[in-house]
Write an enzyme that holds these catalytic residues in place. Structure first.
Site, PDB file in Angstrom:
ATOM      1  NE  ARG A  28     -11.058 -56.342  46.343  1.00  0.00           N
ATOM      2  CZ  ARG A  28     -11.174 -55.090  46.809  1.00  0.00           C
ATOM      3  NH1 ARG A  28     -10.492 -54.097  46.245  1.00  0.00           N
ATOM      4  NH2 ARG A  28     -11.960 -54.817  47.846  1.00  0.00           N
ATOM      5  N   GLY A  95      -5.897 -46.716  51.869  1.00  0.00           N
ATOM      6  CA  GLY A  95      -6.663 -47.486  52.852  1.00  0.00           C
ATOM      7  C   GLY A  95      -6.845 -48.927  52.404  1.00  0.00           C
ATOM      8  NE  ARG A 123      -9.292 -43.631  55.158  1.00  0.00           N
ATOM      9  CZ  ARG A 123      -9.393 -44.111  53.919  1.00  0.00           C
ATOM     10  NH1 ARG A 123      -8.416 -43.909  53.061  1.00  0.00           N
ATOM     11  NH2 ARG A 123     -10.461 -44.779  53.559  1.00  0.00           N
ATOM     12  CG  ASP A 319     -14.513 -44.537  46.419  1.00  0.00           C
ATOM     13  OD1 ASP A 319     -14.656 -44.290  47.627  1.00  0.00           O
ATOM     14  OD2 ASP A 319     -13.947 -45.561  45.996  1.00  0.00           O
ATOM     15  CE  LYS A 346     -15.128 -44.341  51.948  1.00  0.00           C
ATOM     16  NZ  LYS A 346     -14.776 -45.737  51.818  1.00  0.00           N
ATOM     17  NE  ARG A 350     -13.059 -38.884  49.378  1.00  0.00           N
ATOM     18  CZ  ARG A 350     -12.670 -40.022  48.826  1.00  0.00           C
ATOM     19  NH1 ARG A 350     -13.544 -40.997  48.660  1.00  0.00           N
ATOM     20  NH2 ARG A 350     -11.427 -40.187  48.423  1.00  0.00           N
ATOM     21  NE  ARG A 391     -12.030 -41.884  44.641  1.00  0.00           N
ATOM     22  CZ  ARG A 391     -11.574 -42.755  43.744  1.00  0.00           C
ATOM     23  NH1 ARG A 391     -11.407 -42.391  42.487  1.00  0.00           N
ATOM     24  NH2 ARG A 391     -11.276 -43.983  44.065  1.00  0.00           N
TER      25      ARG A 391
HETATM   26  C1  S3P Z   1     -12.492 -50.019  48.316  1.00  0.00           C
HETATM   27  C2  S3P Z   1     -13.603 -49.952  49.089  1.00  0.00           C
HETATM   28  C3  S3P Z   1     -14.292 -48.705  49.417  1.00  0.00           C
HETATM   29  C4  S3P Z   1     -13.767 -47.508  48.646  1.00  0.00           C
HETATM   30  C5  S3P Z   1     -12.292 -47.533  48.452  1.00  0.00           C
HETATM   31  C6  S3P Z   1     -11.846 -48.813  47.778  1.00  0.00           C
HETATM   32  C7  S3P Z   1     -11.938 -51.347  47.993  1.00  0.00           C
HETATM   33  O1  S3P Z   1     -14.174 -48.479  50.793  1.00  0.00           O
HETATM   34  O2  S3P Z   1     -14.145 -46.303  49.265  1.00  0.00           O
HETATM   35  O3  S3P Z   1     -11.893 -46.435  47.654  1.00  0.00           O
HETATM   36  O4  S3P Z   1     -11.157 -51.462  47.022  1.00  0.00           O
HETATM   37  O5  S3P Z   1     -12.291 -52.321  48.670  1.00  0.00           O
HETATM   38  P1  S3P Z   1     -15.108 -49.250  51.849  1.00  0.00           P
HETATM   39  O6  S3P Z   1     -14.208 -50.139  52.614  1.00  0.00           O
HETATM   40  O7  S3P Z   1     -15.749 -48.163  52.649  1.00  0.00           O
HETATM   41  O8  S3P Z   1     -16.134 -50.047  51.079  1.00  0.00           O
END
Ligand code: S3P
Length: 431
Positions: A28, A95, A123, A319, A346, A350, A391
């Site tokens: 971010r 992701g 995904r 996570d 994920k 997982r 992880r």
């Molecule tokens: C994340 C949100 C989570 C998390 C990922 C990082 C993020 O996923 O599992 O590792 O930085 O916004 P979700 O979109 O399922 O909340």
């Protein structure tokens, strides 16, 4: 070709143990700095592959970065006026890079294609692409998965959806993608989620002067808007701190302090669950830190008993749930993890990969649709296959710190979030 890494056992573990900068904040920070109109300086970025993917995607979009001598990065914001990239944007294993950048690119008025590695390509992406249609954006997936294409809409501004948009799942990545698209949209964008996921995007927006308000699970922003440029040192990652804490708890003799960890309740479920299992975990010196707070975490060795992890606690441990399942296998009695069906989407499935890990160590674990039932008992060394999931690799290393004879196949994938984890064990631990 995948490697097989032997894990060193750790009997004694002491000191102030640093962990990498927070991955969610790192992504971010770079994205908001790119969207700002001025020059931002970000220190403490994690060096792992995921945040590097975000930086290289932004570089391909014409954003300029400069590495400073003290390890910080200067980002020349472009106010969201990105250049059309020459090639598809490679999000690697990340992701967060793909989903958040899709929200941004939906409004950027250029044609782009986002691709990823084998794990990311499996995904679900319709969860981001579909709701973006409510802004008049055109984002297409490949049968619901990457590659993903964000099509130009002739440079015209997106329109905020007339009705509140539901994320459908409690996902910070989906929520963030929609809020980021809202920065490019004319009018008020309201996003509603079924349960509260991590709130870093909202905190950044508030901190950087974007008109944003939250009302329970509903978040609204008035667009179009751009964040202000900023200077920040990224807090350390509680998800990485969890692996250090887990090694400490399982040790014969441990007393470690992990400094400057991101102190945000939506990220600390692991530590609450570990305390509920009887571990000695203490937070100290909480202090405001840019959009967030930080605190030190002290963890000592201890004995664990089984517990139940569900609802908000599951979401706030998201996570770390594979690691909590492993801790359950070391604990006395039964541990139940429920309300965690999202784990199937994920870096690996997982729920399945964690069950395979615990079984490889001789543990008892029952796979359920939305979690596991684990019965603590004697464990032994074995080989854990990390696949494409950092992880699982790091959880395997935690198991190996306690159990002689653990090897992890494809441990290199740990580079995604915690490069040098084994070096940390060698430096602060002894056999
Ligand atoms: C994340 C949100 C989570 C998390 C990922 C990082 C993020 O996923 O599992 O590792 O930085 O916004 P979700 O979109 O399922 O909340």
């Amino acid at each position: 070709m995948s490697d097989v890494t032997p894990i060193p056992t750790v009997r004694s573990f002491h000191g102030r143990v640093p962990v990498p900068g927070d991955k969610s904040l790192g992504h971010r920070a770079l994205m908001f700095a790119a969207l700002a109109e001025g020059v931002s300086t970000v220190a403490g970025l994690p060096s792992g592959a995921d945040v590097r993917s975000t930086r290289s995607v932004l570089t391909s979009l014409g954003v300029q970065f400069e590495n400073l001598t003290d390890g910080a990065v200067r980002v020349i914001g472009c106010g969201g006026n990105f250049a059309t990239p020459a090639t598809p944007l490679d999000c690697g294993n990340s992701g967060t890079t793909m989903r958040l950048m899709t929200g941004i690119l939906a409004g950027a008025g250029i044609d782009t294609t986002l691709v990823g590695d084998a794990s990311l390509t499996a995904r679900p992406m319709a969860r981001v692409a579909k709701p973006l249609a409510a802004f008049g954006a055109e984002v297409t997936t490949t049968d619901g998965k990457p590659p993903l294409k964000a099509h130009s809409h002739g440079g015209k501004t997106l329109k905020a959806p007339a009705e509140p948009i539901s994320t459908g799942v409690a996902s910070a990545q989906v929520k963030s993608a929609l809020l980021l698209a809202g920065l490019f949209a004319e009018g008020t964008t309201t996003v509603v989620e079924p349960a509260a996921s991590r709130d870093h995007t909202e905190r950044y927006m508030r901190w950087l002067g974007v008109p944003i308000r939250a009302d329970g699970l509903s978040i609204s922003i008035d667009g179009p808007a751009r964040p202000k440029a900023f200077t920040q040192t990224v807090a350390c990652d509680p998800s990485s701190a969890a692996f250090v804490a887990a090694v400490a708890v399982l040790c014969d003799d441990a007393d470690v302090t992990i400094p400057r960890v991101l102190y945000n309740p939506s990220r600390l479920g692991f530590f609450r669950a570990l305390s509920a299992m009887g571990a000695d975990v203490q937070f100290s010196d909480p202090a405001p830190d840019g959009p967030e707070e930080v605190a030190d975490i002290r963890v000592r060795s201890g004995r664990l008993t089984g517990t139940r992890i569900d609802g908000e606690l599951s979401l706030d441990s998201l996570d770390e749930l594979p690691l909590l399942a492993l801790m359950g296998a070391f604990a006395e009695g039964e541990t139940i993890v429920a309300d965690a069906a999202e784990l199937r989407h994920k870096e690996s499935d997982r729920i399945a990969s964690t069950a395979a890990m615990v079984r490889a160590l001789g543990g008892t674990i029952e796979e359920r649709e939305d979690g596991w039932r684990i019965v603590g008992g004697p464990l032994r060394g074995g080989e854990i296959d990390a696949g494409h999931d950092h992880r699982i690799a790091l959880s395997g290393a935690v198991a190996g710190s306690r159990l002689p004879g653990v090897t992890v196949r494809n441990f290199a994938v740990a580079e995604v979030s915690f490069p040098g984890f084994l070096d940390v064990l060698r430096r602060f631990g002894s056999e």
